[in-house]
Design a protein around this motif. Structure first.
Motif, PDB file in Angstrom:
ATOM      1  N   ASP A   1       0.835  -1.195   0.000  1.00 36.11           N
ATOM      2  CA  ASP A   1       0.000   0.000   0.000  1.00 36.11           C
ATOM      3  C   ASP A   1       0.879   1.257   0.000  1.00 36.11           C
ATOM      4  OD1 ASP A   1      -2.297   1.730   0.398  1.00 36.11           O
ATOM      5  OD2 ASP A   1      -1.637   1.870   2.491  1.00 36.11           O
ATOM      6  N   PRO A   2       0.731   2.156  -0.988  1.00 38.65           N
ATOM      7  CA  PRO A   2       1.570   3.355  -1.080  1.00 38.65           C
ATOM      8  C   PRO A   2       1.523   4.247   0.154  1.00 38.65           C
ATOM      9  CG  PRO A   2       0.408   3.003  -3.140  1.00 38.65           C
ATOM     10  CD  PRO A   2      -0.159   2.019  -2.156  1.00 38.65           C
ATOM     11  N   VAL A   3       0.340   4.407   0.746  1.00 37.56           N
ATOM     12  CA  VAL A   3       0.225   5.256   1.931  1.00 37.56           C
ATOM     13  C   VAL A   3       1.055   4.689   3.080  1.00 37.56           C
ATOM     14  CG1 VAL A   3      -1.367   6.124   3.690  1.00 37.56           C
ATOM     15  CG2 VAL A   3      -2.062   6.119   1.290  1.00 37.56           C
ATOM     16  N   SER A   4       0.995   3.373   3.252  1.00 35.06           N
ATOM     17  CA  SER A   4       1.748   2.725   4.326  1.00 35.06           C
ATOM     18  C   SER A   4       3.248   2.839   4.099  1.00 35.06           C
ATOM     19  CB  SER A   4       1.344   1.245   4.424  1.00 35.06           C
ATOM     20  OG  SER A   4      -0.040   1.123   4.658  1.00 35.06           O
ATOM     21  N   ILE A   5       3.681   2.679   2.855  1.00 34.24           N
ATOM     22  CA  ILE A   5       5.099   2.818   2.534  1.00 34.24           C
ATOM     23  C   ILE A   5       5.564   4.234   2.840  1.00 34.24           C
ATOM     24  CG2 ILE A   5       6.826   2.745   0.696  1.00 34.24           C
ATOM     25  CD1 ILE A   5       5.058   0.690  -0.713  1.00 34.24           C
ATOM     26  N   SER A   6       4.769   5.219   2.431  1.00 33.65           N
ATOM     27  CA  SER A   6       5.110   6.623   2.667  1.00 33.65           C
ATOM     28  C   SER A   6       5.216   6.918   4.159  1.00 33.65           C
ATOM     29  CB  SER A   6       4.067   7.534   2.024  1.00 33.65           C
ATOM     30  OG  SER A   6       4.391   8.888   2.200  1.00 33.65           O
ATOM     31  N   ALA A   7       4.269   6.376   4.936  1.00 39.91           N
ATOM     32  CA  ALA A   7       4.279   6.599   6.383  1.00 39.91           C
ATOM     33  C   ALA A   7       5.513   5.982   7.031  1.00 39.91           C
ATOM     34  CB  ALA A   7       3.010   6.013   7.011  1.00 39.91           C
ATOM     35  N   LEU A   8       5.868   4.772   6.600  1.00 43.64           N
ATOM     36  CA  LEU A   8       7.037   4.094   7.170  1.00 43.64           C
ATOM     37  C   LEU A   8       8.332   4.817   6.798  1.00 43.64           C
ATOM     38  CD1 LEU A   8       6.103   0.332   6.618  1.00 43.64           C
ATOM     39  CD2 LEU A   8       6.220   1.561   8.790  1.00 43.64           C
ATOM     40  N   ILE A   9       8.437   5.230   5.532  1.00 42.48           N
ATOM     41  CA  ILE A   9       9.631   5.957   5.105  1.00 42.48           C
ATOM     42  C   ILE A   9       9.780   7.236   5.917  1.00 42.48           C
ATOM     43  CG2 ILE A   9      10.678   7.265   3.201  1.00 42.48           C
ATOM     44  CD1 ILE A   9       9.508   5.215   1.274  1.00 42.48           C
ATOM     45  N   SER A  10       8.692   7.973   6.067  1.00 47.43           N
ATOM     46  CA  SER A  10       8.735   9.230   6.833  1.00 47.43           C
ATOM     47  C   SER A  10       9.177   8.987   8.274  1.00 47.43           C
ATOM     48  CB  SER A  10       7.360   9.902   6.819  1.00 47.43           C
ATOM     49  OG  SER A  10       6.958  10.213   5.505  1.00 47.43           O
ATOM     50  N   ALA A  11       8.590   7.946   8.892  1.00 40.35           N
ATOM     51  CA  ALA A  11       8.907   7.654  10.286  1.00 40.35           C
ATOM     52  C   ALA A  11      10.368   7.235  10.451  1.00 40.35           C
ATOM     53  CB  ALA A  11       7.984   6.552  10.809  1.00 40.35           C
ATOM     54  N   PHE A  12      10.826   6.307   9.612  1.00 35.71           N
ATOM     55  CA  PHE A  12      12.199   5.818   9.720  1.00 35.71           C
ATOM     56  C   PHE A  12      13.222   6.909   9.383  1.00 35.71           C
ATOM     57  CE2 PHE A  12      10.510   1.328   9.072  1.00 35.71           C
ATOM     58  CZ  PHE A  12      10.801   0.941  10.376  1.00 35.71           C
ATOM     59  N   VAL A  13      12.947   7.691   8.328  1.00 35.30           N
ATOM     60  CA  VAL A  13      13.855   8.785   7.961  1.00 35.30           C
ATOM     61  C   VAL A  13      13.923   9.799   9.103  1.00 35.30           C
ATOM     62  CG1 VAL A  13      14.148  10.792   6.451  1.00 35.30           C
ATOM     63  CG2 VAL A  13      13.630   8.566   5.465  1.00 35.30           C
ATOM     64  N   GLY A  14      12.775  10.063   9.722  1.00 34.52           N
ATOM     65  CA  GLY A  14      12.743  11.002  10.844  1.00 34.52           C
ATOM     66  C   GLY A  14      13.593  10.520  12.012  1.00 34.52           C
ATOM     67  N   VAL A  15      13.478   9.245  12.340  1.00 34.30           N
ATOM     68  CA  VAL A  15      14.245   8.687  13.456  1.00 34.30           C
ATOM     69  C   VAL A  15      15.741   8.679  13.139  1.00 34.30           C
ATOM     70  CG1 VAL A  15      14.692   6.599  14.794  1.00 34.30           C
ATOM     71  CG2 VAL A  15      12.335   7.284  14.308  1.00 34.30           C
ATOM     72  N   ILE A  16      16.107   8.214  11.939  1.00 30.44           N
ATOM     73  CA  ILE A  16      17.521   8.163  11.544  1.00 30.44           C
ATOM     74  C   ILE A  16      18.132   9.562  11.542  1.00 30.44           C
ATOM     75  CG2 ILE A  16      19.118   7.622   9.658  1.00 30.44           C
ATOM     76  CD1 ILE A  16      17.159   5.380   8.844  1.00 30.44           C
ATOM     77  N   SER A  17      17.399  10.516  10.977  1.00 26.86           N
ATOM     78  CA  SER A  17      17.900  11.898  10.912  1.00 26.86           C
ATOM     79  C   SER A  17      18.024  12.504  12.302  1.00 26.86           C
ATOM     80  CB  SER A  17      16.959  12.754  10.055  1.00 26.86           C
ATOM     81  OG  SER A  17      16.890  12.273   8.738  1.00 26.86           O
ATOM     82  N   PHE A  18      17.077  12.152  13.190  1.00 27.99           N
ATOM     83  CA  PHE A  18      17.139  12.688  14.556  1.00 27.99           C
ATOM     84  C   PHE A  18      18.380  12.171  15.278  1.00 27.99           C
ATOM     85  CE2 PHE A  18      16.309  12.554  19.105  1.00 27.99           C
ATOM     86  CZ  PHE A  18      15.940  13.867  19.350  1.00 27.99           C
ATOM     87  N   VAL A  19      18.706  10.892  15.078  1.00 28.39           N
ATOM     88  CA  VAL A  19      19.899  10.322  15.722  1.00 28.39           C
ATOM     89  C   VAL A  19      21.155  11.054  15.250  1.00 28.39           C
ATOM     90  CG1 VAL A  19      21.358   8.263  15.898  1.00 28.39           C
ATOM     91  CG2 VAL A  19      18.865   8.052  16.077  1.00 28.39           C
ATOM     92  N   ILE A  20      21.248  11.280  13.928  1.00 24.24           N
ATOM     93  CA  ILE A  20      22.406  11.998  13.379  1.00 24.24           C
ATOM     94  C   ILE A  20      22.418  13.434  13.884  1.00 24.24           C
ATOM     95  CG2 ILE A  20      23.560  12.758  11.263  1.00 24.24           C
ATOM     96  CD1 ILE A  20      22.245  10.408   9.827  1.00 24.24           C
ATOM     97  N   TRP A  21      21.251  14.062  13.945  1.00 23.39           N
ATOM     98  CA  TRP A  21      21.133  15.427  14.460  1.00 23.39           C
ATOM     99  C   TRP A  21      21.612  15.495  15.910  1.00 23.39           C
ATOM    100  CZ3 TRP A  21      15.762  17.925  15.879  1.00 23.39           C
ATOM    101  CH2 TRP A  21      15.972  19.254  16.276  1.00 23.39           C
ATOM    102  N   PHE A  22      21.226  14.512  16.712  1.00 26.73           N
ATOM    103  CA  PHE A  22      21.623  14.478  18.122  1.00 26.73           C
ATOM    104  C   PHE A  22      23.139  14.355  18.262  1.00 26.73           C
ATOM    105  CE2 PHE A  22      22.631  12.058  21.987  1.00 26.73           C
ATOM    106  CZ  PHE A  22      22.092  12.898  22.944  1.00 26.73           C
ATOM    107  N   VAL A  23      23.759  13.545  17.384  1.00 26.51           N
ATOM    108  CA  VAL A  23      25.213  13.376  17.424  1.00 26.51           C
ATOM    109  C   VAL A  23      25.911  14.684  17.062  1.00 26.51           C
ATOM    110  CG1 VAL A  23      27.190  12.200  16.352  1.00 26.51           C
ATOM    111  CG2 VAL A  23      25.122  10.906  16.940  1.00 26.51           C
ATOM    112  N   ILE A  24      25.376  15.362  16.028  1.00 26.71           N
ATOM    113  CA  ILE A  24      25.980  16.618  15.569  1.00 26.71           C
ATOM    114  C   ILE A  24      25.696  17.775  16.523  1.00 26.71           C
ATOM    115  CG2 ILE A  24      25.951  18.355  13.726  1.00 26.71           C
ATOM    116  CD1 ILE A  24      25.298  16.128  11.766  1.00 26.71           C
ATOM    117  N   GLN A  25      24.447  17.798  17.027  1.00 22.59           N
ATOM    118  CA  GLN A  25      24.003  18.925  17.865  1.00 22.59           C
ATOM    119  C   GLN A  25      23.170  18.380  19.025  1.00 22.59           C
ATOM    120  OE1 GLN A  25      21.106  21.824  16.132  1.00 22.59           O
ATOM    121  NE2 GLN A  25      22.772  23.304  16.328  1.00 22.59           N
ATOM    122  N   PRO A  26      23.816  17.973  20.110  1.00 19.52           N
ATOM    123  CA  PRO A  26      23.111  17.335  21.234  1.00 19.52           C
ATOM    124  C   PRO A  26      21.941  18.155  21.791  1.00 19.52           C
ATOM    125  CG  PRO A  26      25.476  17.093  21.487  1.00 19.52           C
ATOM    126  CD  PRO A  26      25.264  18.044  20.340  1.00 19.52           C
ATOM    127  N   ALA A  27      21.977  19.465  21.646  1.00 19.24           N
ATOM    128  CA  ALA A  27      20.901  20.299  22.188  1.00 19.24           C
ATOM    129  C   ALA A  27      19.604  20.122  21.400  1.00 19.24           C
ATOM    130  CB  ALA A  27      21.319  21.761  22.176  1.00 19.24           C
TER     131      ALA A  27
END
Length: 301
Positions: A175-201
């Motif tokens: 289902d395209p909607v489900s794929i889009s939701a999962l991509i958004s969620a996973f990309v958000g989490v991965i990016s947040f982890v990298i953001w935290f490493v670069i800028q802990p605040a």
């Protein structure tokens, strides 16, 4: 959705993606790119889950771990090429970088051929026309080209080509909607982890104001939630090669924004003759892929 409708959807998506240059211009440089990606992806994913919870739940029940792993793989590839783009684009001006990113059009058919998948002759013609457009756009600025930056962007284009192929396969299976939701969620989490490493605040490091908040929500809704989801729906009908060629139109829209928008919003672009000719070849490449010459010939006969 037929082929024509899919192509039109891809053009609308490309138009929306091209407006990112305007949205990002409203976000100060003090906000690191991973912060923008993390926040907008998480908001977009949350909106999709809230609006289509039952649909996504049913898709996850049917797809199981395979769907989750597919979403995770697509998210890693998405983050991979975006990271390379962010670093590679620092070595170029906006127009040269945008033309270089279109190299995905040339790389994707090669990857399909290596996977022993059939590639239409008109797709090769379109890819060659786009390649000519990219090369022509380099004329007059060859001496200023950064080899390391070029290699980084080409690496990003290779990963993006693989991403588009995998996304096309996933769109036809899940289902395209489900794929889009999962991509958004996973990309958000991965990016947040990298953001935290670069800028802990993280969130505390951002000097919040109405402009930043509005820009982030506009990007989350129109780019992450809407454009990404429509793109996946179109991928169910369009081929990976056709989709990539249409994506190359983003450079045309970006040039238009650069020429027409005020300098207070985007960096002004004054295209030279090489850029205009290069853009013309890219348009020709798109037309040769979209227009079905054989079908028209049959109808006339």
């Amino acid at each position: 959705m037929n082929k024509l409708q899919a192509n039109l959807c891809l053009m609308c998506v490309t138009l929306l993606w091209s407006t990112e240059v305007i949205i990002f211009a409203c976000i100060p440089d003090s906000v690191v790119p991973f912060a923008t990606t993390a926040i907008t992806s998480l908001i977009g994913g949350l909106l999709l889950f809230l609006c289509f919870f039952k649909r996504i739940k049913a898709a996850l029940k049917n797809g199981g771990k395979k769907l989750l792993l597919t979403g995770l793989l697509l998210s890693v590839l998405n983050c991979g090429y975006n990271v390379l783009y962010q670093y590679g684009l620092k070595e170029f001006d906006v127009s040269t970088g945008a033309f270089t990113i279109s190299m995905t059009v040339v790389i994707l058919p090669v990857i399909l051929m290596m996977r022993k998948q059939n590639v239409d002759r008109k797709t090769w013609i379109s890819a060659i026309l786009v390649l000519v457009g990219i090369v022509v756009s380099y004329c007059g600025r060859i001496g200023s080209l950064s080899i390391p930056g070029l290699l980084i962007l080409i690496g990003g284009c290779i990963i993006r080509a693989i991403y588009i192929i995998k996304l096309n396969e996933a769109a036809r299976e899940y289902d395209p909607v489900s794929i889009s939701a999962l991509i958004s969620a996973f990309v958000g989490v991965i990016s947040f982890v990298i953001w935290f490493v670069i800028q802990p605040a993280t969130f505390a490091a951002i000097e919040w104001n109405s402009q930043i908040i509005a820009s982030l929500f506009i990007h989350a809704y129109f780019i992450v939630m809407f454009a990404q989801t429509i793109n996946i729906f179109a991928q169910r009908t369009a081929t990976p090669a056709a989709a990539t060629i249409i994506y190359s139109l983003e450079i045309i829209f970006s040039l238009i924004w650069g020429m027409t928008m005020p300098s207070s919003i985007v960096t002004p672009v004054t295209p030279d003759v090489f850029m205009i000719i290069g853009a013309a070849f890219i348009v020709l490449g798109n037309l040769s892929e979209i227009i079905d010459v054989k079908r028209k010939a049959v109808r006339r006969s």
